[in-house]
Design a protein around this motif. Structure first.
Motif, mmCIF file in Angstrom:
data_model
loop_
_atom_site.group_PDB
_atom_site.id
_atom_site.type_symbol
_atom_site.label_atom_id
_atom_site.label_comp_id
_atom_site.label_asym_id
_atom_site.label_seq_id
_atom_site.Cartn_x
_atom_site.Cartn_y
_atom_site.Cartn_z
ATOM 1 N N SER A 48 0.782 -1.200 0.002
ATOM 2 C CA SER A 48 0.031 -0.082 -0.166
ATOM 3 C C SER A 48 0.901 1.172 -0.012
ATOM 4 C CB SER A 48 -0.831 -0.095 0.994
ATOM 5 O OG SER A 48 -1.906 -1.078 1.201
ATOM 6 N N LEU A 49 1.780 1.183 0.754
ATOM 7 C CA LEU A 49 3.020 2.230 0.643
ATOM 8 C C LEU A 49 3.325 2.640 -0.713
ATOM 9 C CD1 LEU A 49 4.038 3.954 3.092
ATOM 10 C CD2 LEU A 49 5.962 2.578 3.361
ATOM 11 N N LEU A 50 3.721 1.448 -1.262
ATOM 12 C CA LEU A 50 4.447 1.419 -2.507
ATOM 13 C C LEU A 50 3.340 1.997 -3.636
ATOM 14 C CD1 LEU A 50 6.874 1.032 -4.632
ATOM 15 C CD2 LEU A 50 6.086 -1.711 -4.660
ATOM 16 N N LYS A 51 2.047 1.605 -3.470
ATOM 17 C CA LYS A 51 1.236 1.812 -4.322
ATOM 18 C C LYS A 51 0.790 3.577 -4.155
ATOM 19 C CE LYS A 51 0.115 -1.585 -7.231
ATOM 20 N NZ LYS A 51 0.289 -1.610 -8.481
ATOM 21 N N ALA A 52 0.928 3.804 -3.072
ATOM 22 C CA ALA A 52 0.658 5.489 -2.660
ATOM 23 C C ALA A 52 1.598 6.105 -3.645
ATOM 24 C CB ALA A 52 0.682 5.498 -1.194
ATOM 25 N N LEU A 53 2.908 5.815 -3.461
ATOM 26 C CA LEU A 53 4.025 6.415 -4.701
ATOM 27 C C LEU A 53 3.770 6.168 -5.653
ATOM 28 C CD1 LEU A 53 7.350 5.636 -2.370
ATOM 29 C CD2 LEU A 53 5.933 7.971 -2.592
ATOM 30 N N GLN A 54 3.252 5.067 -6.123
ATOM 31 C CA GLN A 54 2.927 4.941 -7.670
ATOM 32 C C GLN A 54 1.802 5.896 -8.157
ATOM 33 O OE1 GLN A 54 1.281 1.324 -9.192
ATOM 34 N NE2 GLN A 54 2.849 1.215 -10.750
ATOM 35 N N VAL A 55 0.872 6.028 -7.289
ATOM 36 C CA VAL A 55 -0.524 6.829 -7.678
ATOM 37 C C VAL A 55 0.218 8.329 -7.595
ATOM 38 C CG1 VAL A 55 -2.331 7.953 -6.582
ATOM 39 C CG2 VAL A 55 -2.250 5.497 -6.641
ATOM 40 N N ASN A 56 1.022 8.939 -6.692
ATOM 41 C CA ASN A 56 1.513 10.496 -6.466
ATOM 42 C C ASN A 56 2.735 10.671 -7.620
ATOM 43 O OD1 ASN A 56 -0.299 10.407 -4.650
ATOM 44 N ND2 ASN A 56 0.894 11.019 -3.064
ATOM 45 N N LEU A 57 3.419 9.662 -8.044
ATOM 46 C CA LEU A 57 4.616 10.117 -8.845
ATOM 47 C C LEU A 57 4.491 9.652 -10.258
ATOM 48 C CD1 LEU A 57 7.554 9.023 -6.342
ATOM 49 C CD2 LEU A 57 6.754 11.453 -6.856
ATOM 50 N N THR A 58 3.469 8.676 -10.691
ATOM 51 C CA THR A 58 3.362 8.362 -12.150
ATOM 52 C C THR A 58 1.821 8.596 -12.398
ATOM 53 O OG1 THR A 58 2.450 6.111 -11.711
ATOM 54 C CG2 THR A 58 4.693 6.444 -11.584
ATOM 55 N N CYS A 59 1.550 8.399 -13.308
ATOM 56 C CA CYS A 59 0.183 8.939 -14.107
ATOM 57 C C CYS A 59 -0.692 7.426 -14.235
ATOM 58 C CB CYS A 59 0.020 9.487 -15.575
ATOM 59 S SG CYS A 59 -1.578 10.185 -16.092
ATOM 60 N N ILE A 60 -1.497 7.234 -13.423
ATOM 61 C CA ILE A 60 -2.389 6.031 -13.652
ATOM 62 C C ILE A 60 -3.929 6.163 -13.774
ATOM 63 C CG2 ILE A 60 -0.763 4.601 -11.991
ATOM 64 C CD1 ILE A 60 -3.001 5.149 -9.992
ATOM 65 N N LYS A 61 -4.353 7.402 -14.654
ATOM 66 C CA LYS A 61 -5.507 7.757 -14.828
ATOM 67 C C LYS A 61 -5.409 8.277 -16.313
ATOM 68 C CE LYS A 61 -5.262 12.224 -12.869
ATOM 69 N NZ LYS A 61 -5.550 13.155 -11.954
ATOM 70 N N ASN A 62 -6.642 8.236 -16.963
ATOM 71 C CA ASN A 62 -6.985 8.559 -18.234
ATOM 72 C C ASN A 62 -7.536 9.993 -18.212
ATOM 73 O OD1 ASN A 62 -5.848 6.537 -19.830
ATOM 74 N ND2 ASN A 62 -7.774 5.217 -19.334
ATOM 75 N N PRO A 63 -7.007 10.863 -19.168
ATOM 76 C CA PRO A 63 -6.206 10.880 -19.902
ATOM 77 C C PRO A 63 -4.437 11.147 -19.411
ATOM 78 C CG PRO A 63 -6.999 13.108 -20.022
ATOM 79 C CD PRO A 63 -7.600 12.558 -19.198
ATOM 80 N N TRP A 64 -3.698 10.216 -20.145
ATOM 81 C CA TRP A 64 -2.207 10.056 -19.641
ATOM 82 C C TRP A 64 -1.643 11.522 -19.910
ATOM 83 C CZ3 TRP A 64 2.300 10.726 -21.884
ATOM 84 C CH2 TRP A 64 3.407 10.396 -21.145
ATOM 85 N N VAL A 65 -0.732 11.970 -18.931
ATOM 86 C CA VAL A 65 0.024 12.989 -18.972
ATOM 87 C C VAL A 65 1.498 12.577 -18.534
ATOM 88 C CG1 VAL A 65 -1.701 14.770 -18.818
ATOM 89 C CG2 VAL A 65 -0.789 14.064 -16.749
ATOM 90 N N PRO A 66 2.402 13.223 -19.056
ATOM 91 C CA PRO A 66 3.888 12.781 -18.609
ATOM 92 C C PRO A 66 4.062 13.075 -17.026
ATOM 93 C CG PRO A 66 3.784 14.213 -20.643
ATOM 94 C CD PRO A 66 2.310 14.161 -19.844
ATOM 95 N N SER A 67 4.724 12.200 -16.559
ATOM 96 C CA SER A 67 5.214 12.476 -15.182
ATOM 97 C C SER A 67 6.260 13.533 -14.906
ATOM 98 C CB SER A 67 5.996 10.940 -14.564
ATOM 99 O OG SER A 67 6.605 11.412 -13.243
ATOM 100 N N LYS A 68 6.174 14.328 -13.976
ATOM 101 C CA LYS A 68 6.931 15.446 -13.691
ATOM 102 C C LYS A 68 8.405 14.925 -13.279
ATOM 103 C CE LYS A 68 3.639 18.678 -12.204
ATOM 104 N NZ LYS A 68 2.942 19.511 -10.811
ATOM 105 N N ASN A 69 8.587 13.722 -12.777
ATOM 106 C CA ASN A 69 9.814 13.290 -12.325
ATOM 107 C C ASN A 69 10.011 11.774 -13.101
ATOM 108 O OD1 ASN A 69 12.266 12.142 -11.253
ATOM 109 N ND2 ASN A 69 11.746 13.205 -9.062
ATOM 110 N N THR A 70 10.735 11.674 -13.926
ATOM 111 C CA THR A 70 10.709 10.518 -14.779
ATOM 112 C C THR A 70 11.547 9.632 -14.153
ATOM 113 O OG1 THR A 70 12.099 11.588 -16.331
ATOM 114 C CG2 THR A 70 9.789 11.390 -17.063
ATOM 115 N N GLN A 71 12.612 10.015 -13.615
ATOM 116 C CA GLN A 71 13.601 9.177 -12.827
ATOM 117 C C GLN A 71 12.645 8.381 -11.627
ATOM 118 O OE1 GLN A 71 16.965 10.510 -10.625
ATOM 119 N NE2 GLN A 71 18.007 8.868 -11.277
ATOM 120 N N ALA A 72 12.092 9.176 -10.831
ATOM 121 C CA ALA A 72 11.360 8.730 -9.651
ATOM 122 C C ALA A 72 10.070 7.809 -10.064
ATOM 123 C CB ALA A 72 10.658 9.649 -8.896
ATOM 124 N N ALA A 73 9.395 8.081 -11.165
ATOM 125 C CA ALA A 73 8.524 7.420 -11.787
ATOM 126 C C ALA A 73 8.966 6.050 -12.349
ATOM 127 C CB ALA A 73 7.773 7.924 -12.974
#
Length: 259
Positions: A48-73
């Motif tokens: 759940s901790l890991l998934k919370a980071l994935q939600v906040n640091l990557t785009c998991i919804k539509n429409p997709w937009v680029p991540s602000k921090n691609t290395q962290a993503a």
């Protein structure tokens, strides 16, 4: 403030964790059963901790937009791939949570309670109430509640702090100590558990640490308040692990006193 300040702030707690007496207590298969039946909840809430980071640091919804921090993503997505769908021995694909359950079954540890817990979580309308009311020792509930308090803050730097300093950075050292505590006979009997430990030592002990630290630095920048919150959450994360370890250690001691 820099990452070195955080590391210095939590150093004594990290040392206390690595030097905890629980590692010397796990010497028989029965000791290991007790450990795993309690520790499994920390294996579960890590996702759940890991998934919370994935939600906040990557785009998991539509429409997709680029991540602000691609290395962290990329870093988070790679860990999700490994934790949720790892390719293990014999080419099987399995989550590390399920791998842990498999290891529990191998040594005869009960998975009844954790399986019931997961089923209840899936059908519950309020998972926090479910945790509160479920028949778990308070120390386990406290550990879970701290994790979800951090997640529900919605503040990515806090979640990243709990993830980095409460999990990723301490896991290799902790697990190495557990492997040391198992004698050769028990290691052979619990080879799935040893494989689980060694897999995490391998994955978490290579380049995960430096990337996780860089993620913290990027999230905090020059924001003094964020750095202070990272220090607080990081230390509390380790202290909660110490409390969980002390509880499990006392459970093992109690088992010996009643036999």
């Amino acid at each position: 403030m820099k990452i070195q300040n955080v590391i210095k702030h939590i150093e004594s707690s990290q040392n206390e964790l690595v030097d905890h007496n629980i590692y010397s207590k796990i010497s028989t298969i029965q000791d290991l059963r007790i450990f795993m039946e309690n520790h499994i909840y920390a294996v579960w809430d890590f996702m759940s901790l890991l998934k919370a980071l994935q939600v906040n640091l990557t785009c998991i919804k539509n429409p997709w937009v680029p991540s602000k921090n691609t290395q962290a993503a990329r870093f988070i997505n790679e860990i999700v791939l490994e934790e949720e769908t790892d390719e293990i021995k014999n080419g099987n694909v399995i989550s590390h949570f399920e791998l842990y359950l498999q290891a529990m079954n191998q040594i005869g540890a009960s998975t009844l309670k954790i399986n019931e817990f997961i089923s209840g979580i899936q059908t519950s309308n309020n998972y926090r109430d479910y945790i509160k009311n479920y028949n778990l020792d308070q120390e386990i509930k406290d550990f879970l509640n701290f994790t979800f308090d951090v997640i529900e803050s919605g503040e990515t730097h806090k979640i990243a702090a709990a993830f980095t300093f409460g999990r990723e950075n301490v896991i290799p050292d902790m697990f190495i100590e557990i492997v040391k505590g198992l004698n050769k006979e028990n290691s052979n009997t619990a080879n799935d558990f040893v494989y689980y430990l060694e897999r995490h030592i391998e994955l978490d002990g290579d380049d995960h640490g430096p990337i996780a630290l860089k993620m913290i630095e990027n999230l905090c920048g020059n924001d003094q308040k964020k750095w202070e919150e990272v220090m607080e959450v990081s230390k509390k994360s380790i202290d909660m692990r110490i409390k969980l370890w002390s509880h499990i250690s006392s459970q093992i001691e109690y088992e010996y006193s009643t036999n």
